[in-house]
Write a protein that holds these residues in place. Structure first.
Motif, short mmCIF file in Angstrom:
data_model
loop_
_atom_site.label_atom_id
_atom_site.label_comp_id
_atom_site.label_asym_id
_atom_site.label_seq_id
_atom_site.Cartn_x
_atom_site.Cartn_y
_atom_site.Cartn_z
N PHE A 120 -43.97 11.85 -10.94
CA PHE A 120 -45.02 11.69 -10.20
C PHE A 120 -45.19 10.05 -10.95
N GLY A 121 -44.46 9.20 -11.20
CA GLY A 121 -44.50 7.79 -11.69
C GLY A 121 -45.20 7.83 -13.02
N GLY A 122 -45.33 8.75 -13.60
CA GLY A 122 -45.69 8.83 -15.08
C GLY A 122 -47.56 9.06 -14.92
N ILE A 123 -48.09 9.44 -13.91
CA ILE A 123 -49.61 9.52 -13.75
C ILE A 123 -49.54 10.94 -14.61
N LYS A 124 -50.97 10.75 -15.32
CA LYS A 124 -51.27 11.41 -16.37
C LYS A 124 -52.72 12.04 -16.32
N VAL A 125 -52.92 13.40 -16.50
CA VAL A 125 -54.33 13.82 -16.32
C VAL A 125 -54.83 14.13 -17.63
N LEU B 288 -45.92 2.97 -4.06
CA LEU B 288 -45.57 4.03 -3.10
C LEU B 288 -45.72 3.52 -1.48
N SER B 289 -46.83 2.64 -1.52
CA SER B 289 -47.24 2.09 -0.11
C SER B 289 -46.09 1.02 0.41
N LEU B 290 -45.10 0.62 -0.59
CA LEU B 290 -43.98 -0.30 -0.18
C LEU B 290 -43.03 0.67 0.37
N PRO B 291 -42.21 -0.06 1.26
CA PRO B 291 -41.38 0.81 2.19
C PRO B 291 -40.20 1.34 1.19
N HIS B 292 -39.84 0.60 0.10
CA HIS B 292 -38.70 0.89 -0.43
C HIS B 292 -38.83 1.75 -1.82
N SER C 25 -51.93 15.47 -2.82
CA SER C 25 -52.69 15.29 -1.37
C SER C 25 -53.04 13.78 -1.31
N TYR C 26 -53.45 13.14 -2.53
CA TYR C 26 -53.61 11.43 -2.56
C TYR C 26 -52.45 10.89 -2.16
N LEU C 27 -51.12 11.35 -2.66
CA LEU C 27 -50.00 10.44 -2.51
C LEU C 27 -49.56 10.94 -1.18
N ILE C 28 -49.72 12.11 -0.59
CA ILE C 28 -49.37 12.37 0.74
C ILE C 28 -50.07 11.49 1.84
N ASP C 29 -51.44 11.39 1.60
CA ASP C 29 -52.25 10.59 2.42
C ASP C 29 -51.80 9.16 2.52
#
Length: 298
Positions: A170-175, A191-195, A221-225
């Motif tokens: 998850f790229g180091g995301i923390k809750v 993540l919005s970058l193509p590579h 869901s946020y990342l899927i969007d």
């Protein structure tokens, strides 16, 4: 009669993050930060049968340092049609050795600073530059396991990378236990970058104890969007420990694996995705593109 218990995931699914620990055949590095129990290729395959997974990306764990022998053995034995690898190299790794890794099925090089209990916020800029330079001539991805702090320090390098960049776990995301989410916007921006790709792996590394159960599905869901075609699924099998327990235990004591119900964990993950098409995309099509597997027949 098949010995697969039942299919939790679609046919052709690829688990993009599993480890092999085989100290009886391949000794761990002396300067390792922890000592995992054994989990060899046969154990990986048995785990896969519980879910109906036959295709794996074997990721070099830190306990083997830059000796990729166990990884290469797993790639050879499991077969080129069903496996790929992510290796770890150093300045001592020759170009000939790197070419041999690629020929064996390695499709990425990993920079791992998070396994070290004292290295979670290390400045990764210089080692990342060096790794990108090694990866580019061989068309390899660079995979990062680091904290959100390290990721932010290297954001400009990642944005300008000449090779694909994969963000572990998850790229180091923390809750936090209070529901606060750290790192989500930063990861989504990359993540919005193509590579740039994100492994939706090891949710137990994301949420603190006591965090709301709906926090991680909301992040997914946020990342899927944001970019559904740059997300891949991974289990992180066999679920190494870490954190404060690792630091307290010390590197010489055998570290137990986390007690994870793989069928339930994976079933929950699949239920978080928005449609059967998204399940197919994240578990089958995206990882096949990223790691160079043959497309699955639908």
């Amino acid at each position: 009669m098949s010995d697969v218990i039942h299919r939790v995931v679609p046919e052709g699914s690829i688990d993009t993050h599993v480890h092999v620990f085989d100290p009886a055949s391949f000794a761990y590095a002396d300067d390792r930060d922890y000592t995992p129990a054994a989990a060899d290729l046969g154990d990986v395959q048995a785990y896969g049968k519980k879910l109906g997974v036959e295709r794996f990306v074997f990721v070099q764990p830190s306990v083997y340092g830059t000796d990729n022998s166990a990884l290469l053995a797993a790639l050879k034995l499991h077969g080129s049609s069903r496996s790929r690898g992510v290796a770890v190299v150093g300045s001592e790794t020759s170009e000939g050795e790197l070419a041999a890794l690629v020929a064996a099925g390695v499709r990425g090089l990993r920079l791992n600073v998070k396994s070290n209990p004292d290295g979670g916020k290390a400045d990764i800029r210089e080692p990342l530059k060096a790794l990108m330079a090694r990866a580019e001539p061989h068309n390899l991805a660079v995979e990062l396991f680091c904290s959100a702090t390290s990721l932010a320090q290297a954001g400009d390098l990642i944005a300008a990378s000449p090779v694909p960049v994969i963000l572990d776990h998850f790229g180091g995301i923390k809750v936090g236990a209070d529901g606060a989410v750290a790192g989500l916007e930063q990861v989504a921006e990359l993540l919005s970058l193509p590579h740039v790709w994100v492994k939706l792996s090891a949710p137990y590394r994301v949420a603190a104890e006591g965090a709301a159960p709906g926090a991680i599905p909301a992040i997914v869901s946020y990342l899927i969007d944001t970019r559904p075609d740059r997300l891949v699924w991974a289990s992180d099998w066999p679920h190494t420990g870490g954190g404060s327990d690792r630091k307290r235990r010390g590197p010489g004591a055998v570290e137990p694996f986390r007690d994870i119900d793989d069928v339930a964990e994976t079933g929950s993950f699949v239920s978080w995705l928005q449609s059967p098409q998204t399940v197919q995309q994240i578990l089958v099509d995206n990882p096949a593109e990223l790691f160079g597997f043959s497309p699955a027949t639908h």
